[in-house]
Enzyme design. Sequence first.
Site, mmCIF file in Angstrom:
data_model
loop_
_atom_site.group_PDB
_atom_site.id
_atom_site.type_symbol
_atom_site.label_atom_id
_atom_site.label_comp_id
_atom_site.label_asym_id
_atom_site.label_seq_id
_atom_site.Cartn_x
_atom_site.Cartn_y
_atom_site.Cartn_z
ATOM 1 N N SER A 147 1.990 -1.623 3.898
ATOM 2 C CA SER A 147 1.455 -1.191 2.610
ATOM 3 C C SER A 147 -0.055 -1.423 2.555
ATOM 4 O O SER A 147 -0.791 -0.905 3.372
ATOM 5 C CB SER A 147 2.187 -1.910 1.479
ATOM 6 O OG SER A 147 1.823 -1.386 0.228
ATOM 7 N N ASP A 299 -2.561 3.966 -1.572
ATOM 8 C CA ASP A 299 -2.613 2.959 -0.517
ATOM 9 C C ASP A 299 -2.153 3.562 0.812
ATOM 10 O O ASP A 299 -1.739 4.725 0.860
ATOM 11 C CB ASP A 299 -1.811 1.717 -0.913
ATOM 12 C CG ASP A 299 -0.311 1.962 -0.987
ATOM 13 O OD1 ASP A 299 0.109 3.144 -0.985
ATOM 14 O OD2 ASP A 299 0.454 0.991 -1.060
ATOM 15 N N ASP A 301 0.418 3.569 2.813
ATOM 16 C CA ASP A 301 1.707 4.233 3.004
ATOM 17 C C ASP A 301 2.074 5.128 1.832
ATOM 18 O O ASP A 301 3.172 5.672 1.783
ATOM 19 C CB ASP A 301 2.818 3.216 3.293
ATOM 20 C CG ASP A 301 3.140 2.331 2.110
ATOM 21 O OD1 ASP A 301 2.220 2.019 1.336
ATOM 22 O OD2 ASP A 301 4.310 1.929 1.960
ATOM 23 N N ASP A 303 2.662 4.736 -1.464
ATOM 24 C CA ASP A 303 3.610 4.490 -2.538
ATOM 25 C C ASP A 303 2.910 4.020 -3.818
ATOM 26 O O ASP A 303 3.377 4.261 -4.913
ATOM 27 C CB ASP A 303 4.721 3.517 -2.111
ATOM 28 C CG ASP A 303 4.231 2.192 -1.590
ATOM 29 O OD1 ASP A 303 3.008 1.960 -1.578
ATOM 30 O OD2 ASP A 303 5.080 1.373 -1.190
#
Length: 573
Positions: A147, A299, A301, A303
């Site tokens: 993340s 961010d 990734d 999400d």
Amino acid sequence: MDKQILDKANEWLTPVFDNATQEAIKKMIADSPKELEESFYKNLEFGTGGMRGVMGVGTNRINKYTLGKNTQGLSDYMHSVFAGRELKVAIAYDCRHNSDTLAKTVADVFSANGIKVYLFSELRPTPELSFALKYLKCQAGIVLTASHNPPEYNGYKVYWEDGGQLVPPQDGEIIKVIEATEYGAIKFEANNDLIEYIDHEVDEAFKKSSIENASFNTPQEAKDALQIVFTPLHGTSITAVPGVLESAGYKNVHIVPEQAVPNGDFPTVKSPNPEEPEALTMALALADKLNADIVVGTDPDCDRLGVAVRNNDGRMILLNGNQTMVLMTHFLLEQWRKAGKINGKQFIGSTIVSTPMMMELGSAYGVECKVGLTGFKWIAKMIKDFPELLFIGGGEESFGFMVGDAVRDKDAVAATLLVCEIAALAKAKDSSVYKELLQMYVDFGFYKEHLVSLTKKGIEGLAEINRMMVNMRNNPVQEINGERVIVVEDYKNSTAKNLLTGEAETMSIPKSDVLIYYTEDGAKIAARPSGTEPKIKFYISVNAEISSTDDFAEAEKQLDAKIKNIISDLGIQ
């Protein structure tokens, strides 16, 4: 050197582990005892968002062996619970260093265990993995990502057949199998016939689903009038968000060029976290240059999303996660109401550390607001546990939102489109996102939240966090900012105690290391160790009634002062 740590390190000097690993451990034993201790003092654990850690050798690091052990244990578990079925998993990975090779290692282990693997051919957003898992009818899915953690981190998120991350009882059962798995039992030799690379077909289905869930017949002229600045912060969203916005009819999308190329070093930011204002500095500068209406940053990734909008003075301000959550939830509720789709069989979702304003929104629209533990896996579990109810949307304070149930995790792809819909429609009626938010404060109450996050790294940091929680649990605060604490909720002990009457109730929500204080003037202060980072977090929520948007500035000053006093009283600066 602690004998137990040295014994664990010596296990990694056996032929089970490759020469490079053994040489790295020998070097640590000789030259870096502190590093050796940090690498072996514990095993990496599953937290709120799966398993994350620094990459390197050792049981407390992300490497082919720790992830291989996870995957072998998960493979064995799948064979036991899905006996007789064709087993399938989907695997995605982000822009971090080694994510692609670690993803292939994970795919190899699954295939060596006779499990069909759908592996994305290139990096993709985490929400697309949740979608792909269901689209391809898999029993599980894996994302290799850390993340928004620093560049030296990577991680391993596990999703189950409903598309959500692991929750009880599967998580505990799988962890037991993993812990019982020996490193020598890991099957690393791939069966390449069982590995299928995926890309375009799933991408198009995901894009179509995102547009269906997050767009609401906004007139094209309203879309044309909206000026958007977008940054992927060197992450995976570049593969999805621009295409979704374009297909949804948004033509004026300006991507921050210096941050458009995926890069695991995240060279232009201190932290690739849209919660941090600094991360959006370049995007805000571009927005001012272009006089854009809205800034969105995601961010690595994809999400989480950070959103900045213009206030009444025309200055760009970054909204916090609670603000974007209530804006998007309110918009969805209003769209459902206008369409005549609210009939008491719907719900919205939130978490115990998020704004109480979500409860007010649900009540105003006659829709239940379900509240769970921190993490979107608990909102996904609500969808699974209550199939008779339709999930409208929901989120938590950590800059994430879930639109409908096509993706069972926070989803910055659909959420970016949704917030652009809100901005476009607001601008079309001579309003703005900021003005819409202020009117919500008049209609539903002005709730203001603040997060204090204290970083405590390493063995000593973990011990200090534990001491802080034990002290707050054993010696609960009686008064905060001159107001009596009237209720303390202890989620580790499943009790809610009224400090005025001494009465205690048992809470049915799953156990978690969280404490929440409620004061007599309506303030709420939650404390919890982070499940993904070496941090302890304090979530502060205060509120006031305002009768018009003209009252906002003065009310905000008063609430800011109250938050400052609470922080001082608790000694958490």
